[in-house]
Write a protein that holds these residues in place. Structure first.
Motif, PDB file in Angstrom:
ATOM      1  N   GLY A   1       0.440  32.857 -20.718  1.00  0.00           N
ATOM      2  CA  GLY A   1       0.814  33.473 -21.989  1.00  0.00           C
ATOM      3  C   GLY A   1      -0.400  34.033 -22.707  1.00  0.00           C
ATOM      4  O   GLY A   1      -0.348  35.121 -23.294  1.00  0.00           O
ATOM      5  N   GLY A   2      -1.526  33.290 -22.648  1.00  0.00           N
ATOM      6  CA  GLY A   2      -2.748  33.774 -23.281  1.00  0.00           C
ATOM      7  C   GLY A   2      -3.235  35.067 -22.662  1.00  0.00           C
ATOM      8  O   GLY A   2      -3.658  35.989 -23.371  1.00  0.00           O
ATOM      9  N   ALA A   3      -3.181  35.167 -21.337  1.00  0.00           N
ATOM     10  CA  ALA A   3      -3.609  36.390 -20.657  1.00  0.00           C
ATOM     11  C   ALA A   3      -2.733  37.576 -21.048  1.00  0.00           C
ATOM     12  O   ALA A   3      -3.226  38.687 -21.251  1.00  0.00           O
ATOM     13  N   LEU A   4      -1.424  37.346 -21.165  1.00  0.00           N
ATOM     14  CA  LEU A   4      -0.513  38.418 -21.565  1.00  0.00           C
ATOM     15  C   LEU A   4      -0.844  38.930 -22.963  1.00  0.00           C
ATOM     16  O   LEU A   4      -0.918  40.135 -23.203  1.00  0.00           O
ATOM     17  N   VAL A   5      -1.044  37.991 -23.897  1.00  0.00           N
ATOM     18  CA  VAL A   5      -1.361  38.385 -25.275  1.00  0.00           C
ATOM     19  C   VAL A   5      -2.706  39.101 -25.331  1.00  0.00           C
ATOM     20  O   VAL A   5      -2.868  40.082 -26.070  1.00  0.00           O
ATOM     21  N   ASN A   6      -3.681  38.638 -24.540  1.00  0.00           N
ATOM     22  CA  ASN A   6      -4.995  39.294 -24.513  1.00  0.00           C
ATOM     23  C   ASN A   6      -4.888  40.747 -24.062  1.00  0.00           C
ATOM     24  O   ASN A   6      -5.506  41.642 -24.645  1.00  0.00           O
ATOM     25  N   VAL A   7      -4.102  41.001 -23.012  1.00  0.00           N
ATOM     26  CA  VAL A   7      -3.932  42.364 -22.504  1.00  0.00           C
ATOM     27  C   VAL A   7      -3.235  43.251 -23.533  1.00  0.00           C
ATOM     28  O   VAL A   7      -3.671  44.371 -23.813  1.00  0.00           O
ATOM     29  N   ILE A   8      -2.152  42.742 -24.104  1.00  0.00           N
ATOM     30  CA  ILE A   8      -1.418  43.515 -25.126  1.00  0.00           C
ATOM     31  C   ILE A   8      -2.321  43.799 -26.315  1.00  0.00           C
ATOM     32  O   ILE A   8      -2.387  44.926 -26.818  1.00  0.00           O
ATOM     33  N   GLY A   9      -3.030  42.764 -26.775  1.00  0.00           N
ATOM     34  CA  GLY A   9      -3.884  42.913 -27.953  1.00  0.00           C
ATOM     35  C   GLY A   9      -4.996  43.919 -27.749  1.00  0.00           C
ATOM     36  O   GLY A   9      -5.281  44.735 -28.639  1.00  0.00           O
ATOM     37  N   ASN A  10      -5.629  43.912 -26.576  1.00  0.00           N
ATOM     38  CA  ASN A  10      -6.721  44.846 -26.336  1.00  0.00           C
ATOM     39  C   ASN A  10      -6.224  46.268 -26.099  1.00  0.00           C
ATOM     40  O   ASN A  10      -6.912  47.233 -26.434  1.00  0.00           O
TER      41      ASN A  10
END
Length: 432
Positions: free
Chosen positions: A396-405
């Motif tokens: 979940g953290g990786a998904l949010v990181n990609v979306i956020g960047n």
């Protein structure tokens, strides 16, 4: 629009492409098969780990030279060199605001839902041998050490280690030096442009293997940790994913509206990348494709080259959420009282230490260990409680990181007027 993203990586799909040829369909099927294999044949599922690991190695092989070529060509080609400084300053301001909001939101939700309350675990009874590698690595983490590490020992060492910030540092310095040469530097600039084309084509070839990589990674995760761990830590996972969804929908969704575009249309545009991240639990697995897609969307190459690599160290929103949620969960589970002042101190420390989460393998967990170890009286041994479920949280953290960047790149490009709105709307319409 630069030629790199026009010809080197044709990501837009043809309207009549058969459904089974879409990458996101192939990855989705691979993830489903991996879950089934890991659940019904856990030993065989665990043995699939090399498939995921080697796919990530292939991608990481090309990340450093891609960033180098993109940043050098983007900056050295700019007529207004002051724009680079503006983008850098605006990026840092944006990153600090977003990571602060992520940390605060995580702190609020975990205090409201209290997923660890009632567990009454005595830290003295926990076997800390399972986290010894993380706590040992945590001793090497510090803010000063992180900042010092930005400057590599050698030029080639940065590429050999694959350290994104070191590569970014070298790229920026070289780009300024190349621009100072003027016309004399054009031949080298053309070579870098051709090299970038070549590496983007290499990424295109490697991405055909992404379903295999996703299959191996998810089969290993389910086979090793099992779906039973999901049930045992259901409340913790529910708390984390609720916080992550709220951050994406409310915080990032608001930023999208303020910037004049739809969050949902953007998520649809990067759906293939999100599925690869879901399968591999790594945001780096899609870094080259995200850079190419953002250029295709109309973001200037200089903005993409600066914001994305920097964001992978300074804008880890998903990792920030998981660190606050896990820290307070451990305190609740071990009946460790954290006053409001202590929780604010935790937030401020994480604002600094989270910047180094991407610089080491298992970064967020190691940074969390280092942070909790710096808080007097906190039971660091409680990390054992979340080790088995951390892999599911890190996805979940990786998904949010990609979306956020991705959103950060668009917002900052628009903010600095380094953006082609007509191209943006045309590309989003094609993915609908």
């Amino acid at each position: 629009m630069d030629t790199i993203t026009q010809s080197a990586m044709p990501i837009a799909v043809a309207s009549r492409k058969k459904w089974y040829r879409h990458l996101y369909v192939q990855v989705l099927v691979a993830v489903a098969l991996g879950i089934a294999l890991g659940h019904y044949y856990p030993e065989l599922g665990t043995a699939m780990k090399p498939l995921g690991d080697n796919f990530l190695k292939l991608v990481k092989l090309m990340v450093a030279p891609l960033i180098f070529c993109t940043v050098v060509h983007g900056i050295a080609s700019m007529s207004d060199i002051k724009a680079v400084g503006r983008i850098g300053v605006k990026s840092l301001i944006y990153f600090e605001v977003m990571t602060t909001l992520a940390l605060v939101l995580g702190l609020v939700i975990v205090n409201v839902l209290k997923p660890g309350e009632g567990m009454h675990i005595d830290p003295a009874t926990l076997d800390v041998s399972a986290i010894s590698a993380y706590t040992k690595a945590a001793h090497d983490q510090s803010v000063v050490g992180f900042l010092s590490n930005i400057i590599p020992k050698t030029v080639f060492g940065a590429f050999a280690d694959g350290d994104l910030l070191q590569v970014l540092f070298i790229s920026i310095v070289l780009a300024f030096g190349l621009q100072m040469l003027g016309e004399r530097g054009k031949p080298l600039l053309n070579v870098i442009d051709v090299t970038a084309h070549t590496f983007f084509n290499m990424v295109r070839i490697v991405m055909y293997l992404s379903p295999i990589g996703a299959f191996g990674a998810i089969a290993f995760t389910i086979g090793k940790y099992g779906v039973s761990s999901l049930a045992a830590y259901g409340q913790l996972l529910g708390t984390y994913y609720l916080t992550a969804v709220l951050f994406v929908v409310v915080v990032l969704g608001t930023m999208c509206r303020l910037a004049g575009f739809s969050l949902w249309r953007f998520l649809r545009y990067i759906r293939e990348e999100l599925l690869v991240v879901l399968g591999t639990s790594s945001s780096e697995s899609v870094l080259p494709r995200m850079m190419a897609k953002l250029e295709r969307l109309g973001c200037a190459k200089s903005a993409v080259g600066l914001v994305i690599p920097a964001g992978y160290s300074f804008n880890l929103d998903g990792s920030c959420i998981n660190m606050t949620v896990l820290a307070v969960f451990i305190a609740q589970a071990t009946d460790t009282y954290l006053s409001l002042g202590q929780q604010v101190s935790l937030l401020l420390i994480l604002l600094l230490t989270s910047k180094g989460a991407a610089s080491v393998s298992g970064g967020a967990f190691i940074v969390l260990a280092a942070t909790l170890g710096s808080m007097p009286g906190f039971p660091v041994a409680g990390l054992v409680l979340v080790l088995g479920v951390y892999r599911f949280i890190s996805e979940g953290g990786a998904l949010v990181n990609v979306i956020g960047n991705g959103i950060a790149t668009i917002v900052i490009s628009k903010w600095d007027k380094q953006f082609d709105e007509a191209t943006f709307q045309r590309e989003l319409s094609r993915s609908a």
